[in-house]
Design a protein around this motif. Sequence first.
Motif, PDB file in Angstrom:
ATOM      1  N   THR A  92     114.361  20.667 -77.861  1.00  0.00           N
ATOM      2  CA  THR A  92     115.539  19.796 -77.841  1.00  0.00           C
ATOM      3  C   THR A  92     115.511  18.857 -76.641  1.00  0.00           C
ATOM      4  O   THR A  92     115.854  17.665 -76.754  1.00  0.00           O
ATOM      5  CB  THR A  92     116.821  20.652 -77.803  1.00  0.00           C
ATOM      6  OG1 THR A  92     116.832  21.542 -78.924  1.00  0.00           O
ATOM      7  CG2 THR A  92     118.062  19.774 -77.842  1.00  0.00           C
ATOM      8  N   ILE A  93     115.098  19.371 -75.497  1.00  0.00           N
ATOM      9  CA  ILE A  93     115.004  18.538 -74.289  1.00  0.00           C
ATOM     10  C   ILE A  93     113.999  17.414 -74.481  1.00  0.00           C
ATOM     11  O   ILE A  93     114.267  16.247 -74.167  1.00  0.00           O
ATOM     12  CB  ILE A  93     114.612  19.412 -73.077  1.00  0.00           C
ATOM     13  CG1 ILE A  93     115.737  20.393 -72.739  1.00  0.00           C
ATOM     14  CG2 ILE A  93     114.286  18.539 -71.868  1.00  0.00           C
ATOM     15  CD1 ILE A  93     115.366  21.385 -71.660  1.00  0.00           C
ATOM     16  N   PHE A  94     112.826  17.756 -75.019  1.00  0.00           N
ATOM     17  CA  PHE A  94     111.780  16.742 -75.204  1.00  0.00           C
ATOM     18  C   PHE A  94     112.186  15.698 -76.248  1.00  0.00           C
ATOM     19  O   PHE A  94     111.907  14.515 -76.083  1.00  0.00           O
ATOM     20  CB  PHE A  94     110.478  17.422 -75.618  1.00  0.00           C
ATOM     21  CG  PHE A  94     109.899  18.311 -74.560  1.00  0.00           C
ATOM     22  CD1 PHE A  94     109.951  17.957 -73.224  1.00  0.00           C
ATOM     23  CD2 PHE A  94     109.292  19.521 -74.893  1.00  0.00           C
ATOM     24  CE1 PHE A  94     109.423  18.778 -72.233  1.00  0.00           C
ATOM     25  CE2 PHE A  94     108.761  20.352 -73.915  1.00  0.00           C
ATOM     26  CZ  PHE A  94     108.830  19.981 -72.585  1.00  0.00           C
ATOM     27  N   LEU A  95     112.849  16.123 -77.306  1.00  0.00           N
ATOM     28  CA  LEU A  95     113.304  15.174 -78.328  1.00  0.00           C
ATOM     29  C   LEU A  95     114.343  14.206 -77.765  1.00  0.00           C
ATOM     30  O   LEU A  95     114.366  13.027 -78.124  1.00  0.00           O
ATOM     31  CB  LEU A  95     113.889  15.925 -79.528  1.00  0.00           C
ATOM     32  CG  LEU A  95     112.884  16.606 -80.456  1.00  0.00           C
ATOM     33  CD1 LEU A  95     113.608  17.378 -81.542  1.00  0.00           C
ATOM     34  CD2 LEU A  95     111.933  15.584 -81.076  1.00  0.00           C
ATOM     35  N   GLU A  96     115.181  14.714 -76.879  1.00  0.00           N
ATOM     36  CA  GLU A  96     116.171  13.841 -76.247  1.00  0.00           C
ATOM     37  C   GLU A  96     115.493  12.793 -75.375  1.00  0.00           C
ATOM     38  O   GLU A  96     115.912  11.632 -75.330  1.00  0.00           O
ATOM     39  CB  GLU A  96     117.139  14.684 -75.418  1.00  0.00           C
ATOM     40  CG  GLU A  96     118.274  13.888 -74.805  1.00  0.00           C
ATOM     41  CD  GLU A  96     119.227  14.762 -74.015  1.00  0.00           C
ATOM     42  OE1 GLU A  96     120.089  14.188 -73.309  1.00  0.00           O
ATOM     43  OE2 GLU A  96     119.113  15.992 -74.092  1.00  0.00           O
TER      44      GLU A  96
ATOM     45  N   MET B 190     105.340  20.915 -81.148  1.00  0.00           N
ATOM     46  CA  MET B 190     106.311  20.672 -82.214  1.00  0.00           C
ATOM     47  C   MET B 190     106.862  19.252 -82.145  1.00  0.00           C
ATOM     48  O   MET B 190     107.073  18.607 -83.171  1.00  0.00           O
ATOM     49  CB  MET B 190     107.446  21.695 -82.122  1.00  0.00           C
ATOM     50  CG  MET B 190     107.026  23.117 -82.495  1.00  0.00           C
ATOM     51  SD  MET B 190     108.226  24.378 -82.012  1.00  0.00           S
ATOM     52  CE  MET B 190     109.612  23.919 -83.038  1.00  0.00           C
ATOM     53  N   VAL B 191     107.074  18.764 -80.924  1.00  0.00           N
ATOM     54  CA  VAL B 191     107.561  17.383 -80.769  1.00  0.00           C
ATOM     55  C   VAL B 191     106.459  16.387 -81.117  1.00  0.00           C
ATOM     56  O   VAL B 191     106.719  15.336 -81.723  1.00  0.00           O
ATOM     57  CB  VAL B 191     108.061  17.172 -79.323  1.00  0.00           C
ATOM     58  CG1 VAL B 191     108.390  15.702 -79.072  1.00  0.00           C
ATOM     59  CG2 VAL B 191     109.292  18.036 -79.062  1.00  0.00           C
ATOM     60  N   PHE B 192     105.217  16.707 -80.740  1.00  0.00           N
ATOM     61  CA  PHE B 192     104.101  15.806 -81.055  1.00  0.00           C
ATOM     62  C   PHE B 192     103.927  15.658 -82.565  1.00  0.00           C
ATOM     63  O   PHE B 192     103.627  14.572 -83.071  1.00  0.00           O
ATOM     64  CB  PHE B 192     102.819  16.346 -80.421  1.00  0.00           C
ATOM     65  CG  PHE B 192     101.635  15.439 -80.562  1.00  0.00           C
ATOM     66  CD1 PHE B 192     101.504  14.321 -79.759  1.00  0.00           C
ATOM     67  CD2 PHE B 192     100.645  15.701 -81.506  1.00  0.00           C
ATOM     68  CE1 PHE B 192     100.406  13.473 -79.893  1.00  0.00           C
ATOM     69  CE2 PHE B 192      99.552  14.861 -81.651  1.00  0.00           C
ATOM     70  CZ  PHE B 192      99.431  13.742 -80.835  1.00  0.00           C
TER      71      PHE B 192
END
Length: 325
Positions: free
Chosen positions: A213-217, A135-137
């Motif tokens: 949320t962690i990865f986006l941060e 999702m982050v990718f």
Amino acid sequence: MLNYILRRILYAIPILIGVNLLTFTLFFVVNTPDDMARMQLGIKYVTPEAIEKWKTERGYDKPLLLNHKEEKWRKLTETIFFEKSVTMFIFNFGQADDGRDITQEIKSRMMPSLAIALPVFVLGLIVYITCALLMVFFRATYIDFWGVVLCVALMSISSLFYIISGQFLVSKLWHLVPISGYGSGLSAGKFLLLPIIIGIVSSAGSSTRWYRTIFLEEMNKEYVRTARAKGLSEHIVLFRHVLKNAMIPILTGAVVVVPLLFLGSLLVESFFGIPGLGSYTIDAINSQDFAIVRAMVFLGSMLYIVGLILTDISYTFVDPRIRLS
């Protein structure tokens, strides 16, 4: 490194003692042995003789903290506090109200709980992190948008719905697996398959969204911009750098489920008739067997503290700077 581990263990000892004292206060001071006897025998028309007999049969007739009738060390050892609370530190949980040894029951029920909780923990962690990374990718695309929508939808549904729906569709309607029960050896697999799937799906929404949320941060930090400026591709930045630096919050979140690996899932084990520690605790609460409830509360707190220590140790492998703190 060794000093760091020793400090964490020393910090945990007073916490465990405090939990033990709090448990003793709740079960024997706030809720006295007389109250427990009345609950078991019936509040109305209970004679003092019946209460005393009930207390004597279970060892609750002794003084709470100090036995003035005994001599020397027996003043402390011949008490409810020593026999019902202090002995828990050597894993002597005594007997349940039905006379069975609680320690032996815990040993026999630990494996069914682990057979569910361990696959849910490992497979769930892989699925949640993988979905969050994807999702982050593909952030700010339809994949990310509909992924978040799906996560919110999964979060909004009670785990009870997954259990009941899974039993109805997979077991009752399609007859793929048994609706409940448990077997020994490899035959246990057909009983565990559906509970494991439900355990993973029921936590997929909240866990995946949290990891996202962690990865986006992490994606907005300086080292990510530096890596991109060096010409590294997006998937290398994400899977090699962002994932590595996000391990501390991931490990912190993973420790929360450590007690569940042993204590089991209360709802899943009860609905699927699996003889684990979760169903054991539910049955004890329903039957008001305070000896079992007290043992499970202490065991759960001890496992949680052990999980915190293991998490602190694992921090040193993903961030060497912590070894110096």
